[in-house]
Write a protein that holds these residues in place. Structure first.
Motif, PDB file in Angstrom:
ATOM      1  N   ASP A  32      -4.279   4.448   4.844  1.00 44.09           N
ATOM      2  CA  ASP A  32      -3.607   4.921   3.634  1.00 44.09           C
ATOM      3  C   ASP A  32      -4.536   4.871   2.434  1.00 44.09           C
ATOM      4  OD1 ASP A  32      -1.292   5.260   5.036  1.00 44.09           O
ATOM      5  OD2 ASP A  32      -0.180   3.621   4.104  1.00 44.09           O
ATOM      6  N   VAL A  33      -5.611   4.083   2.561  1.00 42.44           N
ATOM      7  CA  VAL A  33      -6.540   3.920   1.433  1.00 42.44           C
ATOM      8  C   VAL A  33      -7.978   4.142   1.870  1.00 42.44           C
ATOM      9  CG1 VAL A  33      -5.122   2.328   0.068  1.00 42.44           C
ATOM     10  CG2 VAL A  33      -6.630   1.414   1.850  1.00 42.44           C
ATOM     11  N   GLN A  83      -8.194  -3.106  -8.054  1.00 42.65           N
ATOM     12  CA  GLN A  83      -8.501  -2.018  -7.117  1.00 42.65           C
ATOM     13  C   GLN A  83      -9.913  -1.480  -7.303  1.00 42.65           C
ATOM     14  OE1 GLN A  83      -5.080   0.615  -7.276  1.00 42.65           O
ATOM     15  NE2 GLN A  83      -3.700  -1.053  -6.663  1.00 42.65           N
ATOM     16  N   PHE A 129      -5.716   5.926  -3.053  1.00 41.13           N
ATOM     17  CA  PHE A 129      -4.585   6.013  -2.128  1.00 41.13           C
ATOM     18  C   PHE A 129      -4.401   7.440  -1.637  1.00 41.13           C
ATOM     19  CE2 PHE A 129      -2.654   1.806  -2.479  1.00 41.13           C
ATOM     20  CZ  PHE A 129      -3.374   1.284  -3.545  1.00 41.13           C
ATOM     21  N   ARG A 147       1.328   8.449   2.745  1.00 42.25           N
ATOM     22  CA  ARG A 147       1.034   7.106   3.248  1.00 42.25           C
ATOM     23  C   ARG A 147       2.127   6.660   4.214  1.00 42.25           C
ATOM     24  NH1 ARG A 147       0.474   7.160  -2.101  1.00 42.25           N
ATOM     25  NH2 ARG A 147       2.419   6.002  -2.406  1.00 42.25           N
ATOM     26  N   LYS A 192       1.590   1.145  -4.102  1.00 46.37           N
ATOM     27  CA  LYS A 192       0.160   1.343  -4.377  1.00 46.37           C
ATOM     28  C   LYS A 192      -0.444   0.070  -4.989  1.00 46.37           C
ATOM     29  CE  LYS A 192       0.867   5.385  -6.507  1.00 46.37           C
ATOM     30  NZ  LYS A 192       0.457   6.568  -7.276  1.00 46.37           N
ATOM     31  N   ARG A 193      -0.109  -1.068  -4.381  1.00 48.61           N
ATOM     32  CA  ARG A 193      -0.660  -2.352  -4.812  1.00 48.61           C
ATOM     33  C   ARG A 193      -1.549  -2.896  -3.695  1.00 48.61           C
ATOM     34  NH1 ARG A 193       3.988  -6.286  -5.682  1.00 48.61           N
ATOM     35  NH2 ARG A 193       2.677  -7.485  -7.104  1.00 48.61           N
ATOM     36  N   GLN A 227      -4.527   8.253  -6.846  1.00 48.81           N
ATOM     37  CA  GLN A 227      -4.322   9.017  -5.606  1.00 48.81           C
ATOM     38  C   GLN A 227      -5.415  10.050  -5.400  1.00 48.81           C
ATOM     39  OE1 GLN A 227       0.487   8.729  -5.620  1.00 48.81           O
ATOM     40  NE2 GLN A 227      -0.396  10.544  -4.636  1.00 48.81           N
ATOM     41  N   GLY A 272      -3.411   2.440  -8.529  1.00 49.06           N
ATOM     42  CA  GLY A 272      -2.750   3.386  -7.629  1.00 49.06           C
ATOM     43  C   GLY A 272      -3.254   4.810  -7.792  1.00 49.06           C
ATOM     44  N   LEU A 281       0.835  -1.210   0.000  1.00 51.91           N
ATOM     45  CA  LEU A 281       0.000   0.000   0.000  1.00 51.91           C
ATOM     46  C   LEU A 281       0.862   1.249   0.000  1.00 51.91           C
ATOM     47  CD1 LEU A 281      -2.800  -0.730   2.690  1.00 51.91           C
ATOM     48  CD2 LEU A 281      -2.951  -1.041   0.215  1.00 51.91           C
ATOM     49  N   ARG A 282       1.859   1.261   0.868  1.00 52.38           N
ATOM     50  CA  ARG A 282       2.636   2.480   1.081  1.00 52.38           C
ATOM     51  C   ARG A 282       3.550   2.820  -0.096  1.00 52.38           C
ATOM     52  NH1 ARG A 282       7.491   3.110   5.427  1.00 52.38           N
ATOM     53  NH2 ARG A 282       8.614   2.308   3.626  1.00 52.38           N
TER      54      ARG A 282
END
Ligand SMILES: [Zn+2]
Length: 337
Positions: free
Chosen positions: A167-168, A93, A157, A161, A56-57, A187, A185, A52-53
């Protein structure tokens, strides 16, 4: 970049002491502290949070025998298959709401800056289990009905993060462009939060305009009283907002500026947010403490253009409450009137 502390400055008390009378005895009470900071490892879930951080997966785990995909990957071994190991797998996602999410309007101080937010479970494409996420809308204030069971949502996202679930978050896919939905990903800063869907108001009749005039007269008086009231002023200390209020009978501007509040009959070219209220009496009743403005927002009688401005609405309710309360303490006879 500004460094954030684990414990917010405002929770750290000053060095000092005071006397409190307990059961008729004076007791000296002093502020003291006990520190218990600790570091916490995400252990075998580190890959999920790093995904995640840093990348962005969105990662899950797949059982190497039955193939079930769990997101988030909370099991390293499958309990349904005699604990054979699972393997990491990336999922899409975009997903579907598994339930209709409840909305939190009044959060604890830790989460109030994020409110209102929905919290619900999403099954992302490629996953077999649901993941809990926070939910937002780009259309203005988050109210019931925008996100329901079966609504397709897109994972978004945060720009900043740190490797936490916060974060999400998700927004309805219907509010995004095709490119945004497809993008891996995506944002928060890539989303247009400034184009909410403002409800339209019917054309005003003579009666609507007369009602607006009467309401404005009462509102001006109320707001003058708020301005003179110390505790009401405290509710908006350090707060600055220009609010454009649109009602069926006419418009006005409510201007909040660090303890001062004013209402003026004029347009605002760049308000901080817009409030749409078909019947101005709804807003007036809130300011007069004949019903909370927050309730009117939740019940869709008042619409606001920015979700996070629910905080400002909350402050207006506090001003109304403080004003009524201080009138009662100053003049006990008014309570019976
Ligand atoms: Zn299995």
């Amino acid at each position: 970049m500004e460094k954030q502390k684990v414990i917010d400055e405002k929770y750290i008390p000053d060095v000092g002491s005071q006397v409190e009378t307990i059961d008729g005895n004076d007791c000296l009470i002093t502020n003291d502290a006990m520190y218990t900071f600790y570091r916490r490892t995400k252990g075998e879930f580190s890959a999920f949070f790093l995904g995640l951080r840093d990348e962005k997966r969105l990662l899950g785990c797949r059982c190497t025998r039955c193939g079930i995909v769990r997101v988030p990957p909370f099991l390293t071994h499958c309990p349904d298959c005699n604990f054979v190991p699972t393997e990491p797998i990336e999922v899409e996602q975009v997903g579907i709401m598994n339930t209709t999410p409840p909305i939190t309007y009044f959060a604890t101080s830790l989460f109030q800056h994020m409110a209102p937010y929905g919290r619900g479970r999403v099954i992302f494409n490629g996953a077999d289990t649901a993941m809990s996420v926070n939910l937002y809308t780009t259309t203005g204030i988050l109210v019931p009905g925008i996100i329901k069971k079966g609504t397709q949502v897109k994972l978004v996202f945060r720009d900043k993060r740190i490797g936490e679930m916060t974060d999400v978050f998700c927004v309805p896919s219907a509010e995004l462009t095709r490119e945004q939905i497809k993008k891996k990903g995506l944002q928060e800063s890539e989303i247009d939060w400034e184009a909410p869907k403002e409800p339209s108001l019917p054309v005003a009749s003579e009666e609507d305009m007369a009602r607006y005039r009467r309401a404005m007269d009462e509102m001006r008086g109320l707001i003058e009283d708020m301005n003179r009231n110390e505790s009401a002023r405290k509710a908006i200390a350090g707060w600055k907002r220009d609010i454009l209020v649109k009602t069926r009978g006419g418009q006005c501007a409510i201007l909040i500026d660090d303890g001062d509040i004013n209402v003026e009959e004029r347009e605002l070219s760049s308000p901080d947010f817009i409030m749409v209220c078909d019947d101005i009496t709804t807003l007036l009743d809130g300011l007069a403490y004949r019903g909370a403005i927050t309730d009117s927002v939740i019940n869709k009688k008042i619409w606001i253009s920015k979700n996070m401005e629910f905080n400002t609405i909350f402050k207006l309710d506090r001003m109304a409450r403080f004003l009524v309360r201080s009138r009662k303490t100053k003049d006990p006879s008014s309570e019976s009137s």
